[in-house]
Every structure is written in C-alpha cells, then in structure tokens.
Design a protein around this motif. Structure first.
Motif, PDB file in Angstrom:
ATOM      1  N   GLY A   1     -21.245 -15.590 -36.404  1.00  0.00           N
ATOM      2  CA  GLY A   1     -20.586 -15.603 -36.996  1.00  0.00           C
ATOM      3  C   GLY A   1     -19.733 -13.953 -36.256  1.00  0.00           C
ATOM      4  N   GLU A   2     -20.371 -13.868 -34.806  1.00  0.00           N
ATOM      5  CA  GLU A   2     -20.166 -12.802 -34.424  1.00  0.00           C
ATOM      6  C   GLU A   2     -19.357 -12.525 -33.331  1.00  0.00           C
ATOM      7  N   VAL A   3     -17.673 -12.762 -34.693  1.00  0.00           N
ATOM      8  CA  VAL A   3     -16.304 -12.677 -33.515  1.00  0.00           C
ATOM      9  C   VAL A   3     -15.827 -11.049 -32.628  1.00  0.00           C
ATOM     10  N   VAL A   4     -15.825 -11.157 -31.651  1.00  0.00           N
ATOM     11  CA  VAL A   4     -15.252 -10.131 -31.213  1.00  0.00           C
ATOM     12  C   VAL A   4     -13.818  -9.198 -32.147  1.00  0.00           C
ATOM     13  N   GLN A   5     -14.120  -7.797 -32.041  1.00  0.00           N
ATOM     14  CA  GLN A   5     -13.582  -6.974 -32.532  1.00  0.00           C
ATOM     15  C   GLN A   5     -12.420  -6.530 -32.025  1.00  0.00           C
ATOM     16  N   HIS A   6     -11.457  -6.232 -32.679  1.00  0.00           N
ATOM     17  CA  HIS A   6     -10.348  -5.644 -32.074  1.00  0.00           C
ATOM     18  C   HIS A   6      -9.521  -4.482 -32.757  1.00  0.00           C
ATOM     19  N   THR A   7      -9.706  -3.548 -32.510  1.00  0.00           N
ATOM     20  CA  THR A   7      -8.935  -2.478 -33.766  1.00  0.00           C
ATOM     21  C   THR A   7      -7.659  -1.502 -33.212  1.00  0.00           C
ATOM     22  N   LEU A   8      -7.423  -1.307 -34.406  1.00  0.00           N
ATOM     23  CA  LEU A   8      -5.383  -0.870 -34.623  1.00  0.00           C
ATOM     24  C   LEU A   8      -6.147   0.557 -34.643  1.00  0.00           C
ATOM     25  N   THR A   9      -5.823   2.027 -34.229  1.00  0.00           N
ATOM     26  CA  THR A   9      -5.349   3.036 -34.058  1.00  0.00           C
ATOM     27  C   THR A   9      -4.608   3.454 -34.897  1.00  0.00           C
ATOM     28  N   ILE A  10      -4.190   4.345 -35.726  1.00  0.00           N
ATOM     29  CA  ILE A  10      -2.696   4.870 -36.733  1.00  0.00           C
ATOM     30  C   ILE A  10      -3.383   6.857 -36.852  1.00  0.00           C
TER      31      ILE A  10
END
Length: 355
Positions: free
Chosen positions: A106-115
């Motif tokens: 289950g190694e799906v691509v991780q995206h990010t949001l930076t606040i």
C-alpha cells in the motif's frame, strides 16, 4: 500389469512435474520482467479497482506482458491483501514483482499541504484550492459554512488550524485536511494551557490563543517571543492599550495595501488595539506552538514598549521617553532596507510596526 501401471504413474508424475516447472518458470518470468517505461509515471488506482483489472490495463498499455500469470500469482499468493486506492509511482528500473510489492504494501504517493505560521484563514483556503490532488468540497462556501461543516458552528476560523506540513493521498477532501489541522491545534493548545504559568490575565485558553497570534505576527525572531509576550501581558495587567499594528492591519482586511497611516490607527474596527482596550475579539493568524508557549510563559521584566530595529529584532523600553528615543533612532531615520521583521515564508509583504 503392475510394471505397466508403474510406467503410467511415472509418466504422469513426470508430466505433472514438467507442468509445474513450466508454471513456475512462467510465473517467475512474468514477475521478473522489467516494466516497459521510458520515464517514471504515476499509476492511479481508484476505489473499486482490482489487481486483475489493473494488470490487464497495463498489458494493453504495453507496460508489461503475460498479465495472465501475474493475475494468477496475485490470486494464489495475495488474495487476502487489500488493494489500497491512491497513486503508485512506477519507475523504469522496476520489475512487475516490484510493482506488485508496492500494491501489497500500500505504498501510495504522499502529497503535502503546508500551513505556515502567521497565515490567515484566507491564505489557508487559497493553499487548499491550489492543490489539484485534493478533492474540493468547500469552494464558494463562506467561512461560517466551513466551520459548521467542521462541527464548529459559530466559531471564528482564524487561528484555529495548526501550522504544520500534512501528508495525504490523492482524493482526500479539503474538509478532511482542515479537520486534521483543527484537531492538531486543539491538542497543542490544550497541552500548553495545562502547563501555563500562574497569574496570567487570560480567562481561558482561547484568549491565550489570541495573544499568541499577535506574538506570531509581531516577530519572527524566536528568542524575542517571550519578551514580546511579557510586554503585552504587562500592558493588559496595567490597563494599557496593546497598540499593536498587526491587529489594525487585520481589521483593515482588503483595504490594507502594505502600509498603515495615522488615520488607519484611528479607524474604528473591532481589531484596532489603538482604540479598543484588551485583546481583539479573535486571533489574527495561524499560530505555532512556540508562540502559544510564549503567550503562556511571558518573560518577566519592566518593559512596556518595543520598536523594530529594522533587521527583524526589536528594542525594548521600560518608559515612554526611552521608547520615543528608540523610535527616532530606528524608525524616523529608517534605511531603505528597513524591516520590522524577517521576510516571512510564503506570506504577504512585511509590515511595519511601532509600539
């Protein structure tokens, strides 16, 4: 007769062994085949997709061959594994076995949001809307509607979302990310509130959050946060006006164009701490743990004023006369490169403060 049966049985066993060997060889060959890719690409797996369907799709696209044997491998070896939806990064050096291993783990691509510390809620919403990997569900809704959907009807959104980098997979909703940031802020604020210094002039943790947001906007120099908190706490205790420019700017909203004038300092808004006593009604920015900690652990002292030097740091003064001298030195004769605070990350142009 017995000898004849023995030969038949031996022949059958030999054929079975050859058949098993052939199956093993075909499975091994299919698994070890390199993916036919000229460059890395993303495989998007939707909810409801199956390994069999994906393998057939990849065979049609020419990425791999012998999908029958790969489908057989999944059915025999991995039928109990769940195929997680999301994005999988496929690279030219990978084999079919490597790819299936990604699916298995289950190694799906991780995206990010930076606040970012110091952002306002408008900037948080803009950052969310700019992410194509996030499912947009609150675009066009008012801030009140968003807070209601978060289960916080009647709450003001400013300062309620913790600045941090949040990882997510494609398809997460904007509301889910906001919920994570809201819950994180609640946790951090509760932890810091439990360890607060005694005798603070706050009725509750929310007032401490308001103070922390002012500290967050006043300086980017970590070592000064506690001292700035001390100034504001002493002003509250002595009934003095806070007179902090960031609150005035927040109250101006879209009318702020990079500078504030004397008339702006006299303009009646709920956030004008030059005309209103006490804290403003809500936070004015998103707040990091350090600013919250400073608000709850102000440094003791006598200073009641501070003015920006122009390099991001401040001069603190105990008396008005000392403060006026500092204003003349650092603001009335300011350099062309004068700054009241360090250039913020991904935030609007720096403001000019003088208390």
């Amino acid at each position: 007769m017995i000898r004849k049966l023995s030969f038949v049985l031996l022949g059958a066993l030999l054929i079975a062994a050859l058949a098993l060997g052939l199956v093993y060889w075909k499975l091994h060959s299919a698994l070890e085949q390199p993916l036919q890719l000229g460059a890395a690409q993303t495989l998007e797996v939707q909810f409801g997709d199956t390994p069999s369907g994906l393998l057939q799709r990849l065979e049609r696209d020419g990425v791999l061959s012998d999908s029958f044997w790969l489908r057989l491998h999944w059915r025999l070896k991995l039928s109990g594994h769940t195929l997680h939806s999301g994005e999988y990064q496929l690279r030219p050096e990978m084999t079919a076995r490597d790819m299936i291993g990604l699916w298995q783990r289950g190694e799906v691509v991780q995206h990010t949001l930076t606040i970012v510390e110091g952002w306002n809620f408008r900037q948080v919403r803009a950052a969310l809307e700019a992410l194509p990997t996030v499912k947009q569900t609150i675009v066009g809704q008012s801030d009140d509607e968003v807070m209601t959907r978060l289960g916080q009807a009647g709450s003001h959104p400013e300062g309620r979302f913790f600045p941090d980098t949040y990882s997510f997979t494609r398809g997460v909703t904007d509301l889910e990310l906001l919920q994570r940031a809201y819950s994180r802020l609640e946790t951090v604020l509760a932890e810091e509130w439990q360890q607060r210094s005694e005798g603070l002039p706050y009725q509750d943790a929310y007032e401490a959050l308001i103070m922390a947001s002012i500290i967050e906007k006043e300086t980017g120099v970590p070592s000064e946060r506690g001292e700035i908190a001390g100034v504001f706490v002493r002003r509250l205790e002595q009934g003095m006006l806070l007179q902090t420019d960031p609150t005035v700017i927040y109250g101006m909203g879209e009318q702020y164009r990079g500078r504030i004038t004397r008339s702006d300092l006299r303009r009646p808004t709920p956030y004008n701490t030059y005309t209103n006593s006490g804290l403003p009604p809500t936070p004015i920015a998103m707040v990091g743990r350090e600013a919250i900690h400073a608000a709850l652990h102000p440094i003791e002292g006598k200073s009641l004023y501070f003015v920006a030097r122009g390099d991001g740091s401040h001069v603190f003064s105990d008396s008005l006369s000392e403060h006026n001298r500092a204003v003349r030195e650092y603001q009335l004769k300011r350099r062309a490169d004068y700054r009241s605070s360090p250039p913020p990350r991904q935030t609007p142009a720096p403001i000019e403060n003088a208390q």
